[in-house]
Design a protein around this motif. Sequence first.
Motif, PDB file in Angstrom:
ATOM      1  N   VAL A  56      26.211 -21.805 -17.579  1.00 38.79           N
ATOM      2  CA  VAL A  56      25.574 -22.822 -16.751  1.00 38.79           C
ATOM      3  C   VAL A  56      24.057 -22.819 -16.933  1.00 38.79           C
ATOM      4  CG1 VAL A  56      25.289 -23.628 -14.364  1.00 38.79           C
ATOM      5  CG2 VAL A  56      27.427 -22.491 -15.041  1.00 38.79           C
ATOM      6  N   ASP A  57      23.512 -23.994 -17.206  1.00 38.58           N
ATOM      7  CA  ASP A  57      22.067 -24.196 -17.190  1.00 38.58           C
ATOM      8  C   ASP A  57      21.665 -24.455 -15.738  1.00 38.58           C
ATOM      9  OD1 ASP A  57      19.425 -24.663 -17.881  1.00 38.58           O
ATOM     10  OD2 ASP A  57      19.802 -26.602 -18.815  1.00 38.58           O
ATOM     11  N   LEU A  58      20.442 -24.143 -15.363  1.00 39.50           N
ATOM     12  CA  LEU A  58      20.017 -24.329 -13.975  1.00 39.50           C
ATOM     13  C   LEU A  58      19.510 -25.734 -13.683  1.00 39.50           C
ATOM     14  CD1 LEU A  58      18.285 -20.929 -13.171  1.00 39.50           C
ATOM     15  CD2 LEU A  58      20.587 -21.703 -12.565  1.00 39.50           C
ATOM     16  N   PHE A  59      18.857 -26.371 -14.647  1.00 42.66           N
ATOM     17  CA  PHE A  59      18.315 -27.704 -14.424  1.00 42.66           C
ATOM     18  C   PHE A  59      19.178 -28.711 -15.169  1.00 42.66           C
ATOM     19  CE2 PHE A  59      14.982 -24.848 -13.329  1.00 42.66           C
ATOM     20  CZ  PHE A  59      14.457 -25.412 -12.176  1.00 42.66           C
ATOM     21  N   LEU A  60      19.767 -29.652 -14.406  1.00 41.92           N
ATOM     22  CA  LEU A  60      20.761 -30.587 -14.933  1.00 41.92           C
ATOM     23  C   LEU A  60      20.311 -32.024 -14.711  1.00 41.92           C
ATOM     24  CD1 LEU A  60      23.872 -28.703 -13.506  1.00 41.92           C
ATOM     25  CD2 LEU A  60      22.928 -28.559 -15.823  1.00 41.92           C
ATOM     26  N   LEU A  61      21.021 -32.976 -15.304  1.00 45.81           N
ATOM     27  CA  LEU A  61      20.681 -34.391 -15.134  1.00 45.81           C
ATOM     28  C   LEU A  61      20.724 -34.797 -13.669  1.00 45.81           C
ATOM     29  CD1 LEU A  61      22.523 -36.139 -18.102  1.00 45.81           C
ATOM     30  CD2 LEU A  61      20.073 -35.690 -17.844  1.00 45.81           C
ATOM     31  N   GLN A  62      21.671 -34.272 -12.947  1.00 45.64           N
ATOM     32  CA  GLN A  62      21.814 -34.520 -11.503  1.00 45.64           C
ATOM     33  C   GLN A  62      22.162 -33.192 -10.876  1.00 45.64           C
ATOM     34  OE1 GLN A  62      25.245 -34.332 -10.056  1.00 45.64           O
ATOM     35  NE2 GLN A  62      24.140 -34.240  -8.136  1.00 45.64           N
ATOM     36  N   GLY A  63      21.536 -32.888  -9.763  1.00 46.42           N
ATOM     37  CA  GLY A  63      21.811 -31.625  -9.096  1.00 46.42           C
ATOM     38  C   GLY A  63      21.232 -30.470  -9.899  1.00 46.42           C
ATOM     39  N   ASN A  64      21.836 -29.294  -9.697  1.00 47.58           N
ATOM     40  CA  ASN A  64      21.354 -28.120 -10.429  1.00 47.58           C
ATOM     41  C   ASN A  64      22.476 -27.107 -10.610  1.00 47.58           C
ATOM     42  OD1 ASN A  64      21.320 -26.190  -8.121  1.00 47.58           O
ATOM     43  ND2 ASN A  64      19.808 -27.633  -7.335  1.00 47.58           N
ATOM     44  N   GLY A  65      22.183 -26.100 -11.407  1.00 53.17           N
ATOM     45  CA  GLY A  65      23.180 -25.081 -11.709  1.00 53.17           C
ATOM     46  C   GLY A  65      23.570 -24.230 -10.516  1.00 53.17           C
ATOM     47  N   PHE A  66      22.708 -24.129  -9.516  1.00 53.77           N
ATOM     48  CA  PHE A  66      23.054 -23.324  -8.348  1.00 53.77           C
ATOM     49  C   PHE A  66      24.270 -23.896  -7.631  1.00 53.77           C
ATOM     50  CE2 PHE A  66      18.402 -22.372  -8.700  1.00 53.77           C
ATOM     51  CZ  PHE A  66      18.566 -21.068  -9.123  1.00 53.77           C
ATOM     52  N   GLY A  67      24.374 -25.222  -7.574  1.00 53.61           N
ATOM     53  CA  GLY A  67      25.552 -25.853  -6.978  1.00 53.61           C
ATOM     54  C   GLY A  67      26.809 -25.560  -7.782  1.00 53.61           C
ATOM     55  N   VAL A  68      26.668 -25.500  -9.098  1.00 50.65           N
ATOM     56  CA  VAL A  68      27.800 -25.168  -9.972  1.00 50.65           C
ATOM     57  C   VAL A  68      28.209 -23.717  -9.748  1.00 50.65           C
ATOM     58  CG1 VAL A  68      28.595 -25.029 -12.368  1.00 50.65           C
ATOM     59  CG2 VAL A  68      27.036 -26.867 -11.673  1.00 50.65           C
ATOM     60  N   ILE A  69      27.230 -22.831  -9.658  1.00 54.10           N
ATOM     61  CA  ILE A  69      27.520 -21.409  -9.420  1.00 54.10           C
ATOM     62  C   ILE A  69      28.251 -21.241  -8.091  1.00 54.10           C
ATOM     63  CG2 ILE A  69      26.482 -19.148  -9.006  1.00 54.10           C
ATOM     64  CD1 ILE A  69      24.149 -20.151 -10.879  1.00 54.10           C
ATOM     65  N   LYS A  70      27.799 -21.939  -7.067  1.00 55.34           N
ATOM     66  CA  LYS A  70      28.458 -21.866  -5.753  1.00 55.34           C
ATOM     67  C   LYS A  70      29.913 -22.333  -5.846  1.00 55.34           C
ATOM     68  CE  LYS A  70      24.241 -22.490  -3.093  1.00 55.34           C
ATOM     69  NZ  LYS A  70      23.454 -23.434  -2.292  1.00 55.34           N
ATOM     70  N   ALA A  71      30.161 -23.347  -6.674  1.00 53.03           N
ATOM     71  CA  ALA A  71      31.525 -23.862  -6.838  1.00 53.03           C
ATOM     72  C   ALA A  71      32.439 -22.839  -7.519  1.00 53.03           C
ATOM     73  CB  ALA A  71      31.510 -25.156  -7.638  1.00 53.03           C
ATOM     74  N   CYS A  72      31.853 -21.831  -8.146  1.00 53.24           N
ATOM     75  CA  CYS A  72      32.624 -20.792  -8.842  1.00 53.24           C
ATOM     76  C   CYS A  72      32.864 -19.557  -7.976  1.00 53.24           C
ATOM     77  CB  CYS A  72      31.898 -20.368 -10.118  1.00 53.24           C
ATOM     78  SG  CYS A  72      31.752 -21.653 -11.352  1.00 53.24           S
ATOM     79  N   ARG A  73      32.411 -19.565  -6.753  1.00 52.80           N
ATOM     80  CA  ARG A  73      32.507 -18.367  -5.911  1.00 52.80           C
ATOM     81  C   ARG A  73      33.934 -17.866  -5.727  1.00 52.80           C
ATOM     82  NH1 ARG A  73      28.014 -19.115  -1.179  1.00 52.80           N
ATOM     83  NH2 ARG A  73      26.346 -18.082  -2.319  1.00 52.80           N
ATOM     84  N   ASP A  74      34.892 -18.760  -5.627  1.00 58.89           N
ATOM     85  CA  ASP A  74      36.290 -18.367  -5.399  1.00 58.89           C
ATOM     86  C   ASP A  74      37.070 -18.256  -6.697  1.00 58.89           C
ATOM     87  OD1 ASP A  74      35.897 -18.303  -2.640  1.00 58.89           O
ATOM     88  OD2 ASP A  74      36.303 -20.449  -2.455  1.00 58.89           O
TER      89      ASP A  74
END
Length: 125
Positions: A56-74
């Motif tokens: 995951v890259d942190l800076f994205l076209l929309q949103g950011n990688g932190f939201g993606v990381i959070k989606a992977c918590r489970d």
Amino acid sequence: MACKTYLVEDSALIRDNLVGFLEDVGEAEVVACAASENEAVAWLHSHRDDWELAIVDLFLLQGNGFGVIKACRDRAANQQVVVLTNYATVEMRERSHALGVDAFFDKSSELDLLVDWLESRRAKH
């Protein structure tokens, strides 16, 4: 056996280069890619068992990688999340690790460390 890898990267040029690099050097099979947080999170939710590694890259076209990381918590025990970014500040590293990433690498100077990490991961599985 190739590691099923999900790549979240907003730059088409970098994404294309990373796919080739990961498949050639990292012995990964890139199963899908996303350029935005919403796209990545939707794919992760609808393909829960279709990946073993998310890069995951942190800076994205929309949103950011932190939201993606959070989606992977489970995620399952065999699934790992890695940050690969040009914004490898101490703050970004700490925040990423606090959210549960397994590894963090700077795109511009730590690709060799990513390869070492992938080899170590492969040896364990």
